[in-house]
Design a protein around this motif. Sequence first.
Motif, PDB file in Angstrom:
ATOM      1  N   GLN A 235       0.821  -1.202   0.000  1.00 29.27           N
ATOM      2  CA  GLN A 235       0.000   0.000   0.000  1.00 29.27           C
ATOM      3  C   GLN A 235       0.860   1.258   0.000  1.00 29.27           C
ATOM      4  O   GLN A 235       0.635   2.201  -0.747  1.00 29.27           O
ATOM      5  CB  GLN A 235      -0.940   0.009   1.201  1.00 29.27           C
ATOM      6  N   ARG A 236       1.884   1.256   0.841  1.00 26.16           N
ATOM      7  CA  ARG A 236       2.785   2.407   0.922  1.00 26.16           C
ATOM      8  C   ARG A 236       3.505   2.629  -0.397  1.00 26.16           C
ATOM      9  O   ARG A 236       3.636   3.768  -0.875  1.00 26.16           O
ATOM     10  CB  ARG A 236       3.792   2.205   2.052  1.00 26.16           C
TER      11      ARG A 236
ATOM     12  N   ALA B   2       2.539   1.709  -3.371  1.00 28.44           N
ATOM     13  CA  ALA B   2       1.587   2.120  -4.397  1.00 28.44           C
ATOM     14  C   ALA B   2       1.302   3.623  -4.324  1.00 28.44           C
ATOM     15  O   ALA B   2       1.042   4.274  -5.335  1.00 28.44           O
ATOM     16  CB  ALA B   2       0.284   1.341  -4.246  1.00 28.44           C
ATOM     17  N   GLU B   3       1.363   4.166  -3.103  1.00 28.85           N
ATOM     18  CA  GLU B   3       1.087   5.579  -2.895  1.00 28.85           C
ATOM     19  C   GLU B   3       2.309   6.454  -3.062  1.00 28.85           C
ATOM     20  O   GLU B   3       2.215   7.675  -3.157  1.00 28.85           O
ATOM     21  CB  GLU B   3       0.494   5.789  -1.504  1.00 28.85           C
ATOM     22  N   ASP B   4       3.489   5.858  -3.086  1.00 28.46           N
ATOM     23  CA  ASP B   4       4.742   6.603  -3.168  1.00 28.46           C
ATOM     24  C   ASP B   4       5.006   6.971  -4.629  1.00 28.46           C
ATOM     25  O   ASP B   4       5.202   6.103  -5.484  1.00 28.46           O
ATOM     26  CB  ASP B   4       5.885   5.748  -2.634  1.00 28.46           C
TER      27      ASP B   4
END
Length: 241
Positions: free
Chosen positions: A235-236, A238-240
Amino acid sequence: MQRGTLRCGVNNTVPGFGFDPGGGEIEGFDIDFCRAFAAAILGDAEAIELEPIDADNRFIALRNGDYDVLVRNTTWTTSRDGTEGMAFAHVNFYDGQAMMVRADEFSSINEMDGTSICVTTGTTTELNLADYFGERDLSFEPIAFEDNNQLQRAFIQGRCDGWTSDRSQLAGIRSAWPPDEGGPESLSILDDVMSKEPLAPGTLDTEIELRDAIDAVVNGLILAEELGVNSNNVQRMAEDP
């Protein structure tokens, strides 16, 4: 997608790839790929139906519509690609054929002239066995069975001197060898590499969109491993940006 589940043709006799330890739940490498396919296509990794199938009937069952995806430690070959009505996705495990024997009986296949070899029917293993022994002018008696359970019983009974299959499959079987039969230490997997075995999942030739989706998932998982993406950081990452 209308059904709401993805049906996968799988193995249930190979520890590590597809194996039922006795509780009715099949687990392993191929099962995890089936879940990944379902997650990508249906949004739910548990929306799967597992259909155990033996090697001899796996392509017939796929053509009959018994399942949507074959993900069962299956070697991608030119002949299968051209004659079985199956479209293979990207290779998800690159293997090679090997020979398993009782510990201390043989150190090389070159010592196995005149022996009996257990092998599964309907596999590339059968043809590779004949080619490998023939090239070395070694004689052997093939003893063929439909599944690993039958083969294991025959091996324990002493009906065959060697057991040939993909190295990964033999390693899984060896790891779960019954303690009352000596456990893993009673068996050896010889160093000889008898073939190349690129294992890959696949669909019917006519299921072009499904095959493309399967291919994208396999490639995506390989890339994720290369990039260090896992369930804890996906998740991290993918958002970075």
